[in-house]
Write an enzyme that holds these catalytic residues in place. Structure first.
Site, PDB file in Angstrom:
ATOM      1  N   LYS A   1       0.747  -0.913  14.433  1.00 10.81           N
ATOM      2  CA  LYS A   1       0.302  -0.024  15.503  1.00 10.81           C
ATOM      3  C   LYS A   1      -0.819   0.854  14.973  1.00 10.81           C
ATOM      4  O   LYS A   1      -0.685   1.473  13.913  1.00 10.81           O
ATOM      5  CB  LYS A   1       1.459   0.851  15.985  1.00 10.81           C
TER       6      LYS A   1
ATOM      7  N   LYS B   1      -3.154   4.146  15.610  1.00 12.95           N
ATOM      8  CA  LYS B   1      -3.376   5.376  16.365  1.00 12.95           C
ATOM      9  C   LYS B   1      -4.859   5.462  16.708  1.00 12.95           C
ATOM     10  O   LYS B   1      -5.720   5.577  15.830  1.00 12.95           O
ATOM     11  CB  LYS B   1      -2.970   6.594  15.532  1.00 12.95           C
TER      12      LYS B   1
ATOM     13  N   ASP C   1      -2.729   2.877  20.380  1.00 15.13           N
ATOM     14  CA  ASP C   1      -2.256   4.093  21.051  1.00 15.13           C
ATOM     15  C   ASP C   1      -3.308   5.190  20.970  1.00 15.13           C
ATOM     16  O   ASP C   1      -3.410   5.887  19.962  1.00 15.13           O
ATOM     17  CB  ASP C   1      -0.952   4.571  20.399  1.00 15.13           C
TER      18      ASP C   1
ATOM     19  N   ASN D   1      -3.361   7.910  22.834  1.00 20.92           N
ATOM     20  CA  ASN D   1      -2.804   9.179  23.307  1.00 20.92           C
ATOM     21  C   ASN D   1      -3.533   9.728  24.524  1.00 20.92           C
ATOM     22  O   ASN D   1      -3.909  10.907  24.570  1.00 20.92           O
ATOM     23  CB  ASN D   1      -2.792  10.228  22.201  1.00 20.92           C
TER      24      ASN D   1
ATOM     25  N   GLU E   1      -0.440   1.475  24.407  1.00 24.70           N
ATOM     26  CA  GLU E   1       0.393   2.672  24.568  1.00 24.70           C
ATOM     27  C   GLU E   1      -0.424   3.856  25.076  1.00 24.70           C
ATOM     28  O   GLU E   1      -1.412   4.249  24.458  1.00 24.70           O
ATOM     29  CB  GLU E   1       1.047   3.022  23.225  1.00 24.70           C
TER      30      GLU E   1
ATOM     31  N   ASN F   1       5.124   7.219  25.473  1.00 18.37           N
ATOM     32  CA  ASN F   1       5.992   8.293  25.014  1.00 18.37           C
ATOM     33  C   ASN F   1       5.449   9.624  25.542  1.00 18.37           C
ATOM     34  O   ASN F   1       5.831  10.685  25.071  1.00 18.37           O
ATOM     35  CB  ASN F   1       6.082   8.347  23.483  1.00 18.37           C
TER      36      ASN F   1
ATOM     37  N   ASP G   1      12.721   8.666  21.759  1.00 21.54           N
ATOM     38  CA  ASP G   1      12.660   9.511  20.575  1.00 21.54           C
ATOM     39  C   ASP G   1      13.850  10.451  20.687  1.00 21.54           C
ATOM     40  O   ASP G   1      13.938  11.221  21.646  1.00 21.54           O
ATOM     41  CB  ASP G   1      11.348  10.296  20.546  1.00 21.54           C
TER      42      ASP G   1
ATOM     43  N   HIS H   1       9.668   5.850  19.502  1.00 19.78           N
ATOM     44  CA  HIS H   1       8.520   6.621  19.056  1.00 19.78           C
ATOM     45  C   HIS H   1       8.857   7.346  17.751  1.00 19.78           C
ATOM     46  O   HIS H   1      10.022   7.551  17.423  1.00 19.78           O
ATOM     47  CB  HIS H   1       8.170   7.636  20.151  1.00 19.78           C
TER      48      HIS H   1
ATOM     49  N   ASN I   1       7.385  10.655  15.103  1.00 22.53           N
ATOM     50  CA  ASN I   1       6.444  11.679  14.690  1.00 22.53           C
ATOM     51  C   ASN I   1       6.681  11.932  13.212  1.00 22.53           C
ATOM     52  O   ASN I   1       7.572  11.326  12.603  1.00 22.53           O
ATOM     53  CB  ASN I   1       6.645  12.953  15.516  1.00 22.53           C
TER      54      ASN I   1
END
Length: 431
Positions: A198, A200, A228, A230, A253, A276, A300, A327, A329
């Protein structure tokens, strides 16, 4: 022998743990990130462990909750939600903006409470498992798999934090272009055996991130890939990226912000969308599922209020034919152990889970959890199956005590301004 399951003490220890300079659409990770370690002690001397976000707003809510836990039983898990609901939340710490702690959409008092409850619930389950001689997964109904698969979590990354900033060194090097991303993925594979990846995104213009995913597909043919950003993209950009990568993405995502925008993208692409950010509470499920805005929900345990709520979410997803994964963090081994226990009990977990854990060089456990072939073996020891290293906990707490307050609340934009003073958190959509 009858155990006394009454809670006699609750210890809260805020810490700062080292974090590499990982980039996202809001900025860059600070050199240290706050976490909160929870210890629930029973009358019999059993200590259960929990972990959650350590930012000031979480700590300020956790303290009054902890005070009211004394005298309750560790089996009163449902009562934790009532307890948290009775504690006032400082409205100045909850605002209509992205929650940078997980980039999970807007902050609310309810989400804040659930993140605190999650740590207490895990600690109580850990203590209960130890008291009964059972692993946490057994308390949740039993495992359906012996190991949980995780995905390599790739980031665009600087070689190090800005010069002059106190920080721990890491050996990952920079990753600022497709070649750097591929090299990072190779190292993840060599070290941990990951077979899915994955990235970011939301850091560079979409065409550059498309090129990075294409490079990954070429270097690791047939391996599941995810991207992802965001919510950094418009609907039109999201559709364009999805079309450009439709033959290699497992899912895309949170390409854009909000359920309605996600539903618009979903109607115009065949690439599954995961989230998420727009589904992080039960109240948000109805609209998202009715509009077919998401095809995979990333749970999560921190967001959703613990391990049992995670199971409930998975059951709802199964009912509606929506995929489920998890998910991650910035977290330590306590959270990874809890995540692994609950993931082991979810029948419809068909996607590898996310984990930041390989990025974290520090922990509070006597022994780090390990990845073998990209998987974490499900512990069968009583409770979570992990033990606290008090010396390490004290060391990381002293770092928190020594901080002047700059790092006690995660702020990726502030960290970016150290290197780029004119940095302003980009408005979304960014592209």
């Amino acid at each position: 022998m009858t155990r006394d399951l009454t809670i006699t003490d609750v210890r809260l220890t805020p810490i700062l743990v080292a974090d590499p300079p990982l980039l996202n659409t809001q900025g860059v990770h600070q050199p240290y990130t706050p976490r909160l370690i929870v210890e629930v002690v029973t009358a019999d001397g059993i200590t259960g462990l929990g972990e959650t976000y350590g930012d000031t707003k979480y700590l300020e809510l956790a303290r009054p909750c902890a005070e009211q836990l004394t005298g309750r039983r560790i089996t009163d898990l449902n009562g934790l939600f009532t307890l948290a609901g009775q504690v006032a939340v400082d409205d100045s710490r909850v605002h209509d903006a992205l929650d940078v702690g997980g980039l999970r959409g807007v902050q609310t008092a309810g989400k804040l409470r659930l993140s605190v409850v999650s740590a207490f619930e895990v600690a109580c389950l850990d203590a209960l498992g130890q008291a009964l001689g059972l692993p946490v997964h057994a308390l949740l109904g039993g495992k359906v798999r012996d190991a949980v698969e995780y995905s390599a979590y790739l980031f665009y990354k600087w070689a190090g934090h800005p010069a002059g900033v106190p920080a721990e060194r890491d050996d990952w090097g920079a990753a600022l272009d497709p070649a750097g991303v591929v090299e990072q993925a190779r190292r993840f594979t060599e070290r941990y055996g990951f077979t899915s990846f994955k990235l970011k995104g939301g850091v560079f213009p979409p065409e550059e991130e498309i090129a990075a995913v294409r490079a990954l597909a070429e270097a690791f043919p047939g391996h599941p890939l995810r991207l992802d950003p965001n919510g950094a993209w418009s609907v039109e950009t999201s559709v364009q990226v999805a079309d450009a990568l439709r033959d290699v993405l497992e899912y895309l995502e949170d390409p854009t912000l909000g359920t309605r925008a996600m539903a618009d993208v979903a109607r115009r692409t065949r690439v599954p969308l995961a989230t998420n950010m727009c589904v992080t509470t039960f109240a948000e499920i109805k609209e998202a599922f009715t509009e077919d805005a998401v095809q995979v929900v990333l749970s999560d345990q921190h967001y959703w209020g613990g391990l049992r709520n995670t199971q409930q979410l998975a059951a709802i997803c199964r009912t509606f034919g929506v995929g489920v994964s998890m998910h991650s963090n910035t977290h330590l081994g306590i959270s990874l152990a809890a995540m692994t226990h609950v993931a082991a009990t979810v029948p419809n977990l068909h996607h590898a889970c996310d984990s930041h854990y390989p990025w974290q060089s520090e922990d509070v456990l006597t022994e780090r959890l390990t990845f073998d072939g990209g998987r974490v073996a499900v512990p069968d020891a009583p409770g979570l199956g992990v033990r606290l290293d008090r010396d390490r906990l004290e060391f990381l707490h002293r770092r928190w005590l020594a901080d002047d307050g700059t790092l006690r609340d995660r702020d990726d934009a502030a960290a970016m301004r150290v290197a780029h003073p004119d940095w302003v958190t980009p408005a979304v959509p960014r592209w």
